[in-house]
Design a protein around this motif. Structure first.
Motif, short mmCIF file in Angstrom:
data_model
loop_
_atom_site.label_atom_id
_atom_site.label_comp_id
_atom_site.label_asym_id
_atom_site.label_seq_id
_atom_site.Cartn_x
_atom_site.Cartn_y
_atom_site.Cartn_z
N UNK A 2 74.18 74.78 21.09
CA UNK A 2 72.93 75.42 20.69
C UNK A 2 72.04 75.73 21.88
N UNK A 3 71.98 74.82 22.85
CA UNK A 3 71.14 75.06 24.02
C UNK A 3 71.56 74.15 25.16
N UNK A 4 71.19 74.56 26.37
CA UNK A 4 71.47 73.78 27.58
C UNK A 4 70.20 73.64 28.39
N UNK A 17 62.04 67.75 24.55
CA UNK A 17 61.66 68.06 23.17
C UNK A 17 62.69 69.03 22.59
N UNK A 18 63.09 68.76 21.36
CA UNK A 18 64.04 69.62 20.67
C UNK A 18 63.31 70.38 19.57
N UNK A 19 63.30 71.70 19.67
CA UNK A 19 62.75 72.55 18.61
C UNK A 19 63.85 72.71 17.57
N UNK A 72 66.44 75.64 17.67
CA UNK A 72 67.65 75.07 18.29
C UNK A 72 67.57 75.12 19.82
N UNK A 73 66.45 74.65 20.36
CA UNK A 73 66.25 74.73 21.80
C UNK A 73 65.79 73.40 22.37
N UNK A 74 66.06 73.19 23.66
CA UNK A 74 65.64 72.00 24.39
C UNK A 74 64.71 72.40 25.53
N UNK A 75 63.69 71.58 25.77
CA UNK A 75 62.80 71.84 26.90
C UNK A 75 62.23 70.53 27.40
N UNK A 76 61.92 70.50 28.70
CA UNK A 76 61.30 69.32 29.29
C UNK A 76 59.80 69.40 29.08
#
Length: 426
Positions: free
Chosen positions: A241-243, A292-294, A298-302
């Motif tokens: 989904x995301x990296x 944080x996972x939205x 379906x995304x990841x961010x610091x």
């Protein structure tokens, strides 16, 4: 000469540096730290150290502990490692309920959400299962060996997880893959249905954890790797989904564009219960950062980086309880070559991890205070130089263990001839 060199290397592996580990009871009733073969537990309710009661043959662990974990209910605790023993403990009495003898060194453990099964993985890539239904009531006879559940075929398994609903068991390995297997109704007969493979990492996988919220109870899988990334997966389909690239955020990549990026290893992931957040540790980085996972996107961010100032504290393991949201961290190692401290640990705690007001607690403000610290990390103060050396030793040991080695034909044939399981008795 070449054969002698290989033999020396094999001898050195018997004293591999092992990182300190930490695990917290889901309701923060107790905290456990493992350093080498030493398992230390502190009771936060009674505010005292715990005496482990082990009446099995050989009693305590004899070699480095590589995996510790509380069950989801907090009733069971499991420890396992290089001595090929898997020990299952009652957290009420801290009595060893069962000791299972593994054929190979144990690298990872998992406990089903209903406490009915314990799974453990070994260095040859085999996952074993032990049936525990009724063990807390003394209704089952302790077994001495697990039943084979599944296999990764000679690839070291680095992480085991049950999915939140218990439908799947996930196994990650040093060959960059995550296998999602349907956990069978009769596990002792083996698991034969593979749901998916999560493929995308380009280096060994070190850690996995599920992130879920009250709205998305099944959640998504997060995985950390030696390729400097944390990745988000839909395990049903195996879709990436995301990296999230973490080395740049952690400050390990220079701004000079002419230099190639430096890969660092994500060493641990700890998801915050019932939230979309996860704490992540990175090799050689003095602190942690929050991802944080939205769930919808379906995304990841610091979202935040927390540095630990003042001392060479590089976390080797992290854990959080569902009750208090305190993030517990440990730094340390065992079997340090040439050190006067064969095994040591340093414990730190971060409060309010989910808010902007998060802070590192002073020793006197940690639950259990100095009494807890004396039990979990010892009374002898550790010099910063030793902590720095330990961090480098852990990094080198992990690389040696999980980076696939390339051998010449001559070396490969020699290793085949001298395999322990192929030697014949005279």
């Amino acid at each position: 000469m070449e054969e002698s060199h290989i033999e020396d290397a094999e001898t050195q592996n018997k004293l591999e540096v092992a990182p300190a580990l930490i695990s917290v009871h889901p309701s923060q009733k107790s905290v456990a730290v493992a350093v080498g073969s030493d398992l230390r537990v502190f009771d936060l309710i009674e505010n005292c150290s715990v005496t482990l009661v082990d009446e099995s043959d050989g009693s305590s662990h004899k070699d480095s502990i590589r995996a510790i974990r509380y069950g989801a209910t907090g009733k069971l605790f499991v420890s396992a490692g290089d001595d090929k023993l898997v020990k299952i403990w009652s957290t009420d009495s801290w009595r060893c309920l069962n000791t299972i003898c593994s054929e190979k060194r144990v690298t990872a453990v998992a406990i089903s959400s209903d406490d009915s099964h314990v799974c453990y993985a070994d260095k040859f890539g085999v996952v074993w299962v032990v049936e525990l239904d009724g063990i807390l009531e003394g209704k089952v006879s302790p077994s001495k060996k697990g039943a084979q559940l599944l296999s990764h075929y000679c690839s070291i398994i680095t992480s085991l997880e049950f999915s939140p609903n218990g439908q799947y068991i996930l196994s990650a390995d040093r060959d960059f893959k995550i296998r999602v297997t349907v956990f069978p109704k009769k596990p002792l007969e083996g698991a034969h249905e593979i749901q998916s493979f999560c493929l995308g990492h380009t280096e060994f996988i070190t850690c996995t954890a599920f992130v879920s919220t009250p709205e998305v109870t099944q959640g998504y899988l997060m995985s950390g790797s030696g390729d400097s990334t944390v990745r988000l997966w839909d395990i049903t389909s195996g879709s990436l989904l995301d990296t999230c690239e973490v080395s740049t955020v952690a400050g390990h990549v220079e701004s000079n564009e002419s230099e190639s990026p430096t890969q660092v290893t994500v060493t641990d992931i700890c998801t915050i219960p019932n939230s979309s957040l996860a704490a992540v540790t990175v090799q050689s980085f003095q602190g942690i950062f929050l991802l944080s996972c939205d769930m919808a996107a379906h995304s990841l961010s610091v979202t935040k980086v927390i540095n630990i100032p003042g001392e060479s504290f590089i976390p080797t393991s992290i854990s959080v309880s569902a009750a208090t949201r305190l993030l517990w961290m440990v730094s340390g190692a065992s079997n340090l070559p040439g050190s006067n401290h064969p095994g040591f640990s340093r414990v730190q705690v971060i409060s309010c991890i989910e808010t902007e007001s998060s802070s590192i607690l002073g020793d006197e403000h940690i639950p259990g205070g100095t009494k807890l610290l004396e039990q979990l990390q010892g009374k002898v103060p550790i010099e910063e130089s030793v902590m720095s050396a330990a961090a480098e030793a852990v990094r080198a040991a992990m690389s040696s263990l999980l980076m696939k080695k390339q051998y010449s034909d001559e070396k490969r044939e020699f290793r085949k001839r001298t395999r322990n399981d192929k030697k014949t008795t005279q």
